[in-house]
Design a protein around this motif. Sequence first.
Motif, PDB file in Angstrom:
ATOM      1  N   ILE A   1      17.794 -79.942 -15.199  1.00 21.63           N
ATOM      2  CA  ILE A   1      16.868 -80.664 -16.067  1.00 21.63           C
ATOM      3  C   ILE A   1      16.179 -81.772 -15.285  1.00 21.63           C
ATOM      4  O   ILE A   1      14.972 -82.000 -15.412  1.00 21.63           O
ATOM      5  CB  ILE A   1      17.612 -81.249 -17.285  1.00 21.63           C
ATOM      6  N   THR A   2      16.939 -82.475 -14.435  1.00 21.35           N
ATOM      7  CA  THR A   2      16.384 -83.568 -13.645  1.00 21.35           C
ATOM      8  C   THR A   2      15.290 -83.085 -12.718  1.00 21.35           C
ATOM      9  O   THR A   2      14.252 -83.713 -12.551  1.00 21.35           O
ATOM     10  CB  THR A   2      17.489 -84.235 -12.806  1.00 21.35           C
ATOM     11  N   LEU A   3      15.491 -81.935 -12.119  1.00 21.68           N
ATOM     12  CA  LEU A   3      14.508 -81.393 -11.196  1.00 21.68           C
ATOM     13  C   LEU A   3      13.407 -80.621 -11.908  1.00 21.68           C
ATOM     14  O   LEU A   3      12.453 -80.172 -11.285  1.00 21.68           O
ATOM     15  CB  LEU A   3      15.197 -80.458 -10.189  1.00 21.68           C
ATOM     16  N   ALA A   4      13.529 -80.451 -13.229  1.00 21.95           N
ATOM     17  CA  ALA A   4      12.574 -79.741 -14.066  1.00 21.95           C
ATOM     18  C   ALA A   4      12.639 -78.244 -13.842  1.00 21.95           C
ATOM     19  O   ALA A   4      12.146 -77.481 -14.654  1.00 21.95           O
ATOM     20  CB  ALA A   4      11.145 -80.231 -13.816  1.00 21.95           C
ATOM     21  N   SER A   5      13.239 -77.825 -12.747  1.00 28.42           N
ATOM     22  CA  SER A   5      13.360 -76.398 -12.487  1.00 28.42           C
ATOM     23  C   SER A   5      14.424 -76.161 -11.440  1.00 28.42           C
ATOM     24  O   SER A   5      14.557 -76.915 -10.496  1.00 28.42           O
ATOM     25  CB  SER A   5      12.031 -75.831 -11.986  1.00 28.42           C
ATOM     26  N   CYS A   6      15.211 -75.091 -11.629  1.00 28.56           N
ATOM     27  CA  CYS A   6      16.225 -74.739 -10.644  1.00 28.56           C
ATOM     28  C   CYS A   6      15.662 -73.762  -9.627  1.00 28.56           C
ATOM     29  O   CYS A   6      16.364 -73.325  -8.730  1.00 28.56           O
ATOM     30  CB  CYS A   6      17.431 -74.110 -11.335  1.00 28.56           C
ATOM     31  N   GLY A   7      14.448 -73.391  -9.764  1.00 29.85           N
ATOM     32  CA  GLY A   7      13.827 -72.449  -8.856  1.00 29.85           C
ATOM     33  C   GLY A   7      12.350 -72.367  -9.137  1.00 29.85           C
ATOM     34  O   GLY A   7      11.854 -72.993 -10.062  1.00 29.85           O
ATOM     35  N   PRO A   8      11.627 -71.610  -8.334  1.00 33.23           N
ATOM     36  CA  PRO A   8      10.185 -71.477  -8.539  1.00 33.23           C
ATOM     37  C   PRO A   8       9.857 -70.831  -9.869  1.00 33.23           C
ATOM     38  O   PRO A   8      10.591 -69.971 -10.353  1.00 33.23           O
ATOM     39  CB  PRO A   8       9.745 -70.598  -7.365  1.00 33.23           C
ATOM     40  N   GLN A   9       8.754 -71.256 -10.463  1.00 33.48           N
ATOM     41  CA  GLN A   9       8.273 -70.689 -11.709  1.00 33.48           C
ATOM     42  C   GLN A   9       7.061 -69.822 -11.396  1.00 33.48           C
ATOM     43  O   GLN A   9       6.122 -70.268 -10.737  1.00 33.48           O
ATOM     44  CB  GLN A   9       7.892 -71.800 -12.691  1.00 33.48           C
ATOM     45  N   ILE A  10       7.076 -68.585 -11.858  1.00 38.88           N
ATOM     46  CA  ILE A  10       6.013 -67.640 -11.522  1.00 38.88           C
ATOM     47  C   ILE A  10       5.358 -67.093 -12.793  1.00 38.88           C
ATOM     48  O   ILE A  10       6.041 -66.711 -13.741  1.00 38.88           O
ATOM     49  CB  ILE A  10       6.555 -66.457 -10.700  1.00 38.88           C
ATOM     50  N   TYR A  11       4.036 -67.087 -12.789  1.00 37.98           N
ATOM     51  CA  TYR A  11       3.273 -66.490 -13.894  1.00 37.98           C
ATOM     52  C   TYR A  11       2.324 -65.452 -13.327  1.00 37.98           C
ATOM     53  O   TYR A  11       1.691 -65.676 -12.284  1.00 37.98           O
ATOM     54  CB  TYR A  11       2.459 -67.560 -14.632  1.00 37.98           C
ATOM     55  N   GLN A  12       2.225 -64.316 -13.987  1.00 38.17           N
ATOM     56  CA  GLN A  12       1.235 -63.308 -13.611  1.00 38.17           C
ATOM     57  C   GLN A  12       0.665 -62.687 -14.876  1.00 38.17           C
ATOM     58  O   GLN A  12       1.411 -62.219 -15.740  1.00 38.17           O
ATOM     59  CB  GLN A  12       1.843 -62.219 -12.731  1.00 38.17           C
ATOM     60  N   ALA A  13      -0.656 -62.711 -14.975  1.00 38.29           N
ATOM     61  CA  ALA A  13      -1.328 -62.136 -16.147  1.00 38.29           C
ATOM     62  C   ALA A  13      -1.109 -60.627 -16.178  1.00 38.29           C
ATOM     63  O   ALA A  13      -1.123 -59.963 -15.137  1.00 38.29           O
ATOM     64  CB  ALA A  13      -2.817 -62.458 -16.092  1.00 38.29           C
ATOM     65  N   SER A  14      -0.910 -60.107 -17.359  1.00 38.42           N
ATOM     66  CA  SER A  14      -0.680 -58.669 -17.503  1.00 38.42           C
ATOM     67  C   SER A  14      -1.878 -57.848 -17.032  1.00 38.42           C
ATOM     68  O   SER A  14      -1.731 -56.706 -16.602  1.00 38.42           O
ATOM     69  CB  SER A  14      -0.364 -58.338 -18.962  1.00 38.42           C
ATOM     70  N   SER A  15      -3.072 -58.449 -17.099  1.00 33.44           N
ATOM     71  CA  SER A  15      -4.292 -57.735 -16.721  1.00 33.44           C
ATOM     72  C   SER A  15      -4.530 -57.737 -15.209  1.00 33.44           C
ATOM     73  O   SER A  15      -5.423 -57.037 -14.719  1.00 33.44           O
ATOM     74  CB  SER A  15      -5.504 -58.354 -17.411  1.00 33.44           C
ATOM     75  N   PHE A  16      -3.739 -58.503 -14.464  1.00 31.12           N
ATOM     76  CA  PHE A  16      -3.982 -58.622 -13.029  1.00 31.12           C
ATOM     77  C   PHE A  16      -3.810 -57.287 -12.305  1.00 31.12           C
ATOM     78  O   PHE A  16      -4.524 -56.981 -11.357  1.00 31.12           O
ATOM     79  CB  PHE A  16      -3.049 -59.676 -12.428  1.00 31.12           C
ATOM     80  N   LYS A  17      -2.869 -56.491 -12.752  1.00 30.22           N
ATOM     81  CA  LYS A  17      -2.637 -55.199 -12.116  1.00 30.22           C
ATOM     82  C   LYS A  17      -3.867 -54.307 -12.200  1.00 30.22           C
ATOM     83  O   LYS A  17      -4.112 -53.474 -11.328  1.00 30.22           O
ATOM     84  CB  LYS A  17      -1.444 -54.508 -12.761  1.00 30.22           C
ATOM     85  N   ASP A  18      -4.645 -54.488 -13.257  1.00 29.43           N
ATOM     86  CA  ASP A  18      -5.826 -53.644 -13.467  1.00 29.43           C
ATOM     87  C   ASP A  18      -7.019 -54.065 -12.616  1.00 29.43           C
ATOM     88  O   ASP A  18      -7.915 -53.259 -12.363  1.00 29.43           O
ATOM     89  CB  ASP A  18      -6.235 -53.668 -14.948  1.00 29.43           C
ATOM     90  N   VAL A  19      -7.037 -55.335 -12.207  1.00 31.59           N
ATOM     91  CA  VAL A  19      -8.216 -55.833 -11.483  1.00 31.59           C
ATOM     92  C   VAL A  19      -7.971 -56.110 -10.003  1.00 31.59           C
ATOM     93  O   VAL A  19      -8.917 -56.134  -9.220  1.00 31.59           O
ATOM     94  CB  VAL A  19      -8.763 -57.125 -12.141  1.00 31.59           C
ATOM     95  N   LYS A  20      -6.725 -56.294  -9.597  1.00 28.06           N
ATOM     96  CA  LYS A  20      -6.485 -56.734  -8.211  1.00 28.06           C
ATOM     97  C   LYS A  20      -6.896 -55.682  -7.180  1.00 28.06           C
ATOM     98  O   LYS A  20      -7.271 -56.031  -6.060  1.00 28.06           O
ATOM     99  CB  LYS A  20      -5.025 -57.134  -8.014  1.00 28.06           C
ATOM    100  N   ASP A  21      -6.853 -54.414  -7.547  1.00 30.42           N
ATOM    101  CA  ASP A  21      -7.248 -53.372  -6.599  1.00 30.42           C
ATOM    102  C   ASP A  21      -8.751 -53.375  -6.324  1.00 30.42           C
ATOM    103  O   ASP A  21      -9.210 -52.773  -5.348  1.00 30.42           O
ATOM    104  CB  ASP A  21      -6.820 -51.992  -7.117  1.00 30.42           C
ATOM    105  N   THR A  22      -9.517 -54.052  -7.198  1.00 36.08           N
ATOM    106  CA  THR A  22     -10.968 -54.147  -6.987  1.00 36.08           C
ATOM    107  C   THR A  22     -11.328 -55.349  -6.121  1.00 36.08           C
ATOM    108  O   THR A  22     -12.481 -55.486  -5.708  1.00 36.08           O
ATOM    109  CB  THR A  22     -11.717 -54.256  -8.333  1.00 36.08           C
TER     110      THR A  22
END
Length: 211
Positions: free
Chosen positions: A12-33
């Motif tokens: 709690i003190t560090l706000a996180s015990c590890g990295p926080q990762i977010y990825q949009a569900s639509s990214f898989k559809d557009v990243k190949d372009t």
Amino acid sequence: MKKLLLFAIICITLASCGPQIYQASSFKDVKDTHKVVAVMPFDVTIESRRLPKGVTAEMIENQQRDYGYGIQSDVYGYYLREMSKGKYTVNFQDVSKTNALLKQAGISYEDLRLQSKEEICKLLGVDAVVSGKATMSKPMSDGAAIAVGLLVGAWGSTNSVNTSITIHEGKAGDLMWKYDYVASGSVGSSRESLTNSLMRNSSKKFPYKKS
């Protein structure tokens, strides 16, 4: 039980015990372009409640700018090395070209916060942009600090640096991916070690990495 409670308190003190990762569900559809990606100057904030004697707010602003462009260069260099090994599905625009285009458009470092990622992508002629933030409680004690008149060790190394690296796609400027990371201890003592730590950790989950 006490050990578990102590672990929870630390988290709690560090706000996180590890990295926080977010990825949009639509990214898989557009990243190949995506073919070309630009790396932006990082948005650096030095939280300075009390300035040491002889240090002005202008010095802090200059140091923030220097670190912002420095981290941009470090991140680009890291991607360039990995790209030369064929590890990524995209190419990265040279940062000197990126910064020249921004300057030609009259966009200063301070103005970047006010620009939409969609506008930036169009201006740079890229499919997406990598950007990031770094927030520290004290200036880092390296050569950049000396350059603005800060004595090494005047405030000491940062106890922790909250960093994030993001990807926004160009068509709508939407956030596609975000990696939050807290660097602490000696990691925050120089810009290079901070960037190396961030990239070493975030690269494991970098979405443009070939599977």
